[in-house]
Enzyme design. Structure first.
Site, PDB file in Angstrom:
ATOM      1  N   CYS A  70       6.633 -10.795   3.712  1.00  0.00           N
ATOM      2  CA  CYS A  70       5.464  -9.682   3.696  1.00  0.00           C
ATOM      3  C   CYS A  70       5.219  -9.486   2.154  1.00  0.00           C
ATOM      4  CB  CYS A  70       6.275  -8.342   4.403  1.00  0.00           C
ATOM      5  SG  CYS A  70       5.396  -6.893   3.738  1.00  0.00           S
ATOM      6  N   CYS A  73       6.382  -5.636   0.872  1.00  0.00           N
ATOM      7  CA  CYS A  73       7.846  -5.483   0.757  1.00  0.00           C
ATOM      8  C   CYS A  73       7.913  -5.597  -0.914  1.00  0.00           C
ATOM      9  CB  CYS A  73       8.758  -6.510   1.334  1.00  0.00           C
ATOM     10  SG  CYS A  73       9.066  -5.825   3.222  1.00  0.00           S
ATOM     11  N   HIS A 167       3.855  -3.842   7.718  1.00  0.00           N
ATOM     12  CA  HIS A 167       4.358  -2.917   6.653  1.00  0.00           C
ATOM     13  C   HIS A 167       3.726  -1.718   6.524  1.00  0.00           C
ATOM     14  CE1 HIS A 167       7.134  -2.720   3.102  1.00  0.00           C
ATOM     15  NE2 HIS A 167       6.407  -1.711   3.023  1.00  0.00           N
ATOM     16  N   HIS A 169       1.310   0.926   5.681  1.00  0.00           N
ATOM     17  CA  HIS A 169       0.502   1.033   4.474  1.00  0.00           C
ATOM     18  C   HIS A 169      -0.930   1.327   5.088  1.00  0.00           C
ATOM     19  CE1 HIS A 169      -1.094  -2.859   6.247  1.00  0.00           C
ATOM     20  NE2 HIS A 169      -2.120  -2.731   5.684  1.00  0.00           N
TER      21      HIS A 169
HETATM   22 ZN   LIG Z   1       7.086  -5.382   4.214  1.00  0.00          ZN
END
Ligand SMILES: [Zn+2]
Length: 348
Positions: A70, A73, A167, A169
């Site tokens: 990712c 991250c 993730h 966001h």
């Molecule tokens: Zn992530």
């Protein structure tokens, strides 16, 4: 709140927003990155009078990477992501695959937490407040860039919406023009002002509060309702009671109360379709007044529009013939029913 501005290896800006004033952000991006080559181009449609951002470089963007690759991250265990720190609170950086770039605007990514498996609804009130600070700061800064006419902070959540990174966001687009929806709203505001001498946003909010049937949530400083002519199956508009043009003008009372109300709305969205249902896909969109030349921009009202494309368990609302072909929405869920459901699933 502490803000630290740094650069990624290819020169893109990276900003950390930390709750702690003594946070130190000195990690360096060691990746051998080529400079970002963007081909973003704004084309004008002569029939509709709107614009299309053509961005062929985006075809190469990261698409559903495994969790251990990712890019949002933090950088840990010898693996380097877009964020060199080993942990962060809120981080904002220029998108490597922007839809708008150079003279054609700017695109930023806002990471809400280091925690890959969380969602916005899982954040603490303190963290949600820090995200609000980051949105506000970015609005102020991007408003100052030459050519930027409008700043749009938003979150797409869920693969059903086309999100390619799991993730938690959001994104910020700084457009070099006034967007068609904002332009339409400003035209309605101007016509209403000429006809009645009053502000249209004020009248809409007052009417929703007076009728009450579509009100979902009320605070001292904010009110949330399903609009009378909602376009989407479940759609909520959140307004500060004191009308302001953009995030920069929110007062302390509204800032302090926002996290609790917004988190509650997101948590209710996840409960709409009952237990066992996967998280509700949604789009959360901040509408702000444009900068510069728009005569009626001072009459604009900052508000957030939150909606889901899921209409019932396992079924999505597609923008099909009438919506995509003619811009006429067909909504299968009456707004009063949607509002009742959103009240029913309130937190205990
Ligand atoms: Zn992530």
């Amino acid at each position: 709140m502490k803000k630290t501005s740094t650069r990624l290896a290819d020169g893109r800006e990276l900003l950390y927003y930390d709750s702690r004033d003594d946070a130190v952000r000195d990690a360096v991006d060691p990746r051998p990155l080529d400079p970002v080559a963007t081909t973003a181009q704004i084309r004008h449609d002569p029939l509709l009078g709107d614009r299309v951002a053509v961005a062929s470089h985006r075809q190469a963007r990261t698409y559903h990477p495994p969790a251990d690759e990712c890019p949002l991250c933090p950088s840990r265990d010898g693996r380097h992501s877009e964020i060199p720190a080993a942990a962060y609170d809120v981080a904002v950086f220029e998108n490597r695959f922007p839809s708008l770039a150079g003279d054609a605007g700017r695109c930023e990514v806002v990471c809400f937490t280091s925690d890959h498996d969380a969602s916005f609804a899982d954040l603490t009130e303190e963290r949600a407040g820090l995200v609000l600070e980051a949105w506000t700061d970015r609005t102020a800064e991007l408003a100052g860039l030459p050519g930027v006419r409008q700043v749009f902070c938003f979150e797409n959540r869920g693969a059903e919406i086309g999100v390619t990174l799991g993730h938690p966001h959001g994104q910020i687009y700084a457009y070099p023009f006034v967007t068609p929806r904002t332009d339409l709203m400003l035209r309605s505001v101007a016509a209403h002002l000429a006809r009645t001498g009053r502000n249209l946003f004020d009248d809409v909010v007052a009417r929703e509060c007076a009728e009450g049937a579509r009100v979902v949530l009320e605070g001292e400083h904010w009110v949330a309702f399903v609009p009378y002519a909602a376009h989407w199956p479940y759609e909520v508009h959140l307004y500060p009671r004191r009308r302001v043009r953009d995030l920069r003008e929110l007062d302390d009372g509204a800032r302090t109360e926002f996290p609790r109300l917004y988190l509650e709305l997101l948590r209710r969205f996840d409960r709409i379709f009952g237990p066992g249902e996967p998280p509700t896909p949604y789009i959360s969109a901040w509408h702000q007044a444009p900068f510069g030349l728009s005569d009626f921009a001072p009459e604009f009202a900052l508000h957030l529009e939150l909606f889901t494309v899921r209409r019932t368990s396992g079924k999505l609302k597609f923008l099909a013939g009438s919506e995509s072909g003619m811009n006429v929405f067909i909504n299968d869920v009456p707004p009063e029913t949607a509002a009742a459901r959103l009240r029913e699933v309130a937190s205990e």
